[in-house]
Design a protein around this motif. Sequence first.
Motif, PDB file in Angstrom:
ATOM      1  N   UNK A   5      -4.659  12.251 -10.574  1.00 12.20           N
ATOM      2  CA  UNK A   5      -5.717  11.278  -9.741  1.00 12.20           C
ATOM      3  C   UNK A   5      -4.686   9.867  -9.000  1.00 12.20           C
ATOM      4  N   UNK A   6      -4.678  10.292  -8.156  1.00 12.67           N
ATOM      5  CA  UNK A   6      -3.946   9.084  -8.068  1.00 12.67           C
ATOM      6  C   UNK A   6      -4.164   7.413  -7.620  1.00 12.67           C
ATOM      7  N   UNK A   7      -3.545   7.014  -8.103  1.00 15.63           N
ATOM      8  CA  UNK A   7      -3.842   5.339  -7.860  1.00 15.63           C
ATOM      9  C   UNK A   7      -3.518   4.638  -7.460  1.00 15.63           C
ATOM     10  N   UNK A   8      -2.480   4.888  -6.868  1.00 17.49           N
ATOM     11  CA  UNK A   8      -2.135   3.739  -6.147  1.00 17.49           C
ATOM     12  C   UNK A   8       0.248   4.662  -5.438  1.00 17.49           C
ATOM     13  N   UNK A   9      -0.643   4.343  -3.900  1.00 19.14           N
ATOM     14  CA  UNK A   9       1.361   4.782  -3.345  1.00 19.14           C
ATOM     15  C   UNK A   9       1.834   3.786  -2.735  1.00 19.14           C
ATOM     16  N   UNK A  10       3.284   3.075  -3.291  1.00 20.00           N
ATOM     17  CA  UNK A  10       4.252   1.696  -3.018  1.00 20.00           C
ATOM     18  C   UNK A  10       5.257   2.757  -2.400  1.00 20.00           C
ATOM     19  N   UNK A  11       5.892   0.807  -2.287  1.00 22.77           N
ATOM     20  CA  UNK A  11       6.847   1.520  -1.279  1.00 22.77           C
ATOM     21  C   UNK A  11       7.697   0.607  -1.426  1.00 22.77           C
ATOM     22  N   UNK A  12       9.064   1.073  -2.008  1.00 25.34           N
ATOM     23  CA  UNK A  12       9.805   0.266  -3.095  1.00 25.34           C
ATOM     24  C   UNK A  12      11.487   0.944  -2.467  1.00 25.34           C
ATOM     25  N   UNK A  13      12.606   0.124  -1.796  1.00 25.40           N
ATOM     26  CA  UNK A  13      13.549   0.086  -1.227  1.00 25.40           C
ATOM     27  C   UNK A  13      14.164   1.351  -0.325  1.00 25.40           C
ATOM     28  N   UNK A  14      12.589   1.006   0.951  1.00 23.07           N
ATOM     29  CA  UNK A  14      12.300   2.427   1.622  1.00 23.07           C
ATOM     30  C   UNK A  14      11.750   3.856   1.845  1.00 23.07           C
ATOM     31  N   UNK A  15      11.531   3.288  -0.133  1.00 23.83           N
ATOM     32  CA  UNK A  15      11.095   5.184  -0.258  1.00 23.83           C
ATOM     33  C   UNK A  15       9.612   5.020  -0.794  1.00 23.83           C
ATOM     34  N   UNK A  16       9.440   6.144  -0.537  1.00 27.11           N
ATOM     35  CA  UNK A  16       7.329   5.558  -0.786  1.00 27.11           C
ATOM     36  C   UNK A  16       7.280   6.563  -1.774  1.00 27.11           C
TER      37      UNK A  16
END
Length: 142
Positions: A91-102
């Motif tokens: 199950x997906x908990x979150x979608x985060x962006x880091x250095x232009x990458x999801x």
Amino acid sequence: MNDNDLENLIRSLKPSPLPGDLKARMSAEPMRPKVTGARRQLFIAAAAAVLVGVITVTTFMRPDRSAETVSSDLESPVSVIKKDSTLLNSRTLAIKEHNGQLWEVSEEEWQDDTLALCSVGPTKLNSTVIRREVVCSPVEFQ
């Protein structure tokens, strides 16, 4: 009166001199208890009991030499271990962006099955464990 005034007053206090009898007792050489013969004998008896206990434990914990000679004549034992892991749920908990990458942060639930076989006995052991892990993976668009 604030706290600083109170602290200054407390710091200005000087201790009173010690009473004479207390000074006399403190200046005398401290008395050392003498080791009597009974105490020395008790210490020797305790040391002997510990020594006997250690010898007894090491004697009984040592593996039997006759069993080793018999097993060395036979074939060496064979052990087989089989491990399988099955993904049960994700199950997906979150979608985060880091250095232009999801990145997708998800929780995965795995079932680990272990089967161990050994020719000494013969012995069979089957184990199942459910474990959960938090995993980060990059999101790629198609």
